[in-house]
Write a protein that holds these residues in place. Structure first.
Motif, PDB file in Angstrom:
ATOM      1  N   ASN A   1       0.837  -1.204   0.000  1.00 52.38           N
ATOM      2  CA  ASN A   1       0.000   0.000   0.000  1.00 52.38           C
ATOM      3  C   ASN A   1       0.870   1.252   0.000  1.00 52.38           C
ATOM      4  O   ASN A   1       0.604   2.206  -0.735  1.00 52.38           O
ATOM      5  CB  ASN A   1      -0.932  -0.010   1.220  1.00 52.38           C
ATOM      6  CG  ASN A   1      -1.866   1.164   1.238  1.00 52.38           C
ATOM      7  OD1 ASN A   1      -2.448   1.521   0.224  1.00 52.38           O
ATOM      8  ND2 ASN A   1      -2.011   1.776   2.396  1.00 52.38           N
ATOM      9  N   LYS A   2       1.913   1.254   0.807  1.00 56.33           N
ATOM     10  CA  LYS A   2       2.817   2.407   0.863  1.00 56.33           C
ATOM     11  C   LYS A   2       3.531   2.580  -0.477  1.00 56.33           C
ATOM     12  O   LYS A   2       3.713   3.701  -0.949  1.00 56.33           O
ATOM     13  CB  LYS A   2       3.820   2.230   1.997  1.00 56.33           C
ATOM     14  CG  LYS A   2       4.670   3.428   2.274  1.00 56.33           C
ATOM     15  CD  LYS A   2       3.893   4.700   2.520  1.00 56.33           C
ATOM     16  CE  LYS A   2       3.029   4.657   3.725  1.00 56.33           C
ATOM     17  NZ  LYS A   2       2.279   5.899   3.954  1.00 56.33           N
TER      18      LYS A   2
ATOM     19  N   ASP B   1       2.334   1.788  -3.395  1.00 62.30           N
ATOM     20  CA  ASP B   1       1.337   2.364  -4.301  1.00 62.30           C
ATOM     21  C   ASP B   1       1.178   3.867  -4.055  1.00 62.30           C
ATOM     22  O   ASP B   1       1.074   4.653  -5.004  1.00 62.30           O
ATOM     23  CB  ASP B   1      -0.018   1.670  -4.144  1.00 62.30           C
ATOM     24  CG  ASP B   1      -0.023   0.244  -4.684  1.00 62.30           C
ATOM     25  OD1 ASP B   1       0.905  -0.103  -5.456  1.00 62.30           O
ATOM     26  OD2 ASP B   1      -0.944  -0.519  -4.324  1.00 62.30           O
ATOM     27  N   GLU B   2       1.161   4.268  -2.776  1.00 57.82           N
ATOM     28  CA  GLU B   2       1.080   5.692  -2.452  1.00 57.82           C
ATOM     29  C   GLU B   2       2.295   6.442  -2.993  1.00 57.82           C
ATOM     30  O   GLU B   2       2.162   7.546  -3.528  1.00 57.82           O
ATOM     31  CB  GLU B   2       0.986   5.894  -0.937  1.00 57.82           C
ATOM     32  CG  GLU B   2      -0.339   5.497  -0.338  1.00 57.82           C
ATOM     33  CD  GLU B   2      -0.361   5.648   1.180  1.00 57.82           C
ATOM     34  OE1 GLU B   2       0.471   6.395   1.734  1.00 57.82           O
ATOM     35  OE2 GLU B   2      -1.213   5.004   1.807  1.00 57.82           O
TER      36      GLU B   2
ATOM     37  N   SER C   1       1.987   7.028  -6.691  1.00 59.70           N
ATOM     38  CA  SER C   1       1.092   8.155  -6.980  1.00 59.70           C
ATOM     39  C   SER C   1       1.788   9.488  -6.751  1.00 59.70           C
ATOM     40  O   SER C   1       1.662  10.413  -7.560  1.00 59.70           O
ATOM     41  CB  SER C   1      -0.159   8.085  -6.101  1.00 59.70           C
ATOM     42  OG  SER C   1      -0.927   6.964  -6.430  1.00 59.70           O
ATOM     43  N   ARG C   2       2.523   9.584  -5.659  1.00 56.80           N
ATOM     44  CA  ARG C   2       3.253  10.826  -5.373  1.00 56.80           C
ATOM     45  C   ARG C   2       4.335  11.079  -6.420  1.00 56.80           C
ATOM     46  O   ARG C   2       4.544  12.212  -6.843  1.00 56.80           O
ATOM     47  CB  ARG C   2       3.881  10.763  -3.986  1.00 56.80           C
ATOM     48  CG  ARG C   2       2.836  10.936  -2.895  1.00 56.80           C
ATOM     49  CD  ARG C   2       3.407  10.927  -1.505  1.00 56.80           C
ATOM     50  NE  ARG C   2       4.397  11.954  -1.317  1.00 56.80           N
ATOM     51  CZ  ARG C   2       5.368  11.893  -0.405  1.00 56.80           C
ATOM     52  NH1 ARG C   2       5.461  10.854   0.398  1.00 56.80           N
ATOM     53  NH2 ARG C   2       6.232  12.874  -0.279  1.00 56.80           N
TER      54      ARG C   2
ATOM     55  N   ARG D   1      -3.452  13.845   1.493  1.00 62.12           N
ATOM     56  CA  ARG D   1      -3.463  12.407   1.719  1.00 62.12           C
ATOM     57  C   ARG D   1      -2.394  11.982   2.715  1.00 62.12           C
ATOM     58  O   ARG D   1      -2.165  10.810   2.920  1.00 62.12           O
ATOM     59  CB  ARG D   1      -3.276  11.683   0.403  1.00 62.12           C
ATOM     60  CG  ARG D   1      -4.419  11.976  -0.554  1.00 62.12           C
ATOM     61  CD  ARG D   1      -4.427  11.007  -1.632  1.00 62.12           C
ATOM     62  NE  ARG D   1      -4.396   9.686  -1.045  1.00 62.12           N
ATOM     63  CZ  ARG D   1      -4.911   8.618  -1.589  1.00 62.12           C
ATOM     64  NH1 ARG D   1      -5.509   8.699  -2.708  1.00 62.12           N
ATOM     65  NH2 ARG D   1      -4.826   7.446  -1.015  1.00 62.12           N
TER      66      ARG D   1
END
Length: 136
Positions: free
Chosen positions: A80-81, A83-84, A87-88, A132
């Motif tokens: 999950n991190k 994926d974040e 995005s960043r 976010r």
């Protein structure tokens, strides 16, 4: 090692070490006078904490992965991190490219440049959206 030596070797202030101890991330093994002392293994644990913080993990997420004698990696949290971060990275890459274009654009006025206007349009659509970022 006393707290000063750990601080010096890790480049972390003693206040951070005391805070991590208060949060249960690390543990001292006693005191030498008024100074806390730590086992040498705390250096590796602090490196793991620093790595996790640099990746954007909260102290609670990191604490959940630290065991007294090792690690319990939560792969779902890491994915999950990641994926974040993707995005960043995409957003920062677009911002960098927009800045480079604005700096090199040959239009007499930036508001006459179609690409610059697209960048403004995209930025305008993001107004009012909550951050976010997670709390530490």
């Amino acid at each position: 090692m006393d707290i000063g030596e750990v601080s010096k070797r890790t480049n972390l202030p003693a206040s951070t070490l005391r805070y991590y101890e208060e949060k249960g991330l690390i543990a001292s093994n006693g005191r030498n006078g008024l100074k806390r002392t730590y086992k040498s293994s705390v250096i590796q644990k602090l490196a793991l904490i620093t790595l996790g913080r640099n990746a954007g993990l909260s102290l609670d997420e990191i604490k959940d992965m630290l065991l007294p004698d090792g690690l319990k990696i939560d792969r779902a949290v890491l994915l999950n991190k990641a994926d974040e971060l993707d995005s960043r990275i995409a957003a920062l890459t677009a911002m960098r490219d927009g800045l480079r274009h604005a700096a090199a654009c040959q239009a007499p006025q930036h508001l006459e440049c179609p690409k610059f206007l697209r960048i403004l349009n995209i930025a305008g659509r993001r107004w009012g959206r909550p951050s976010r970022r997670r709390k530490p």
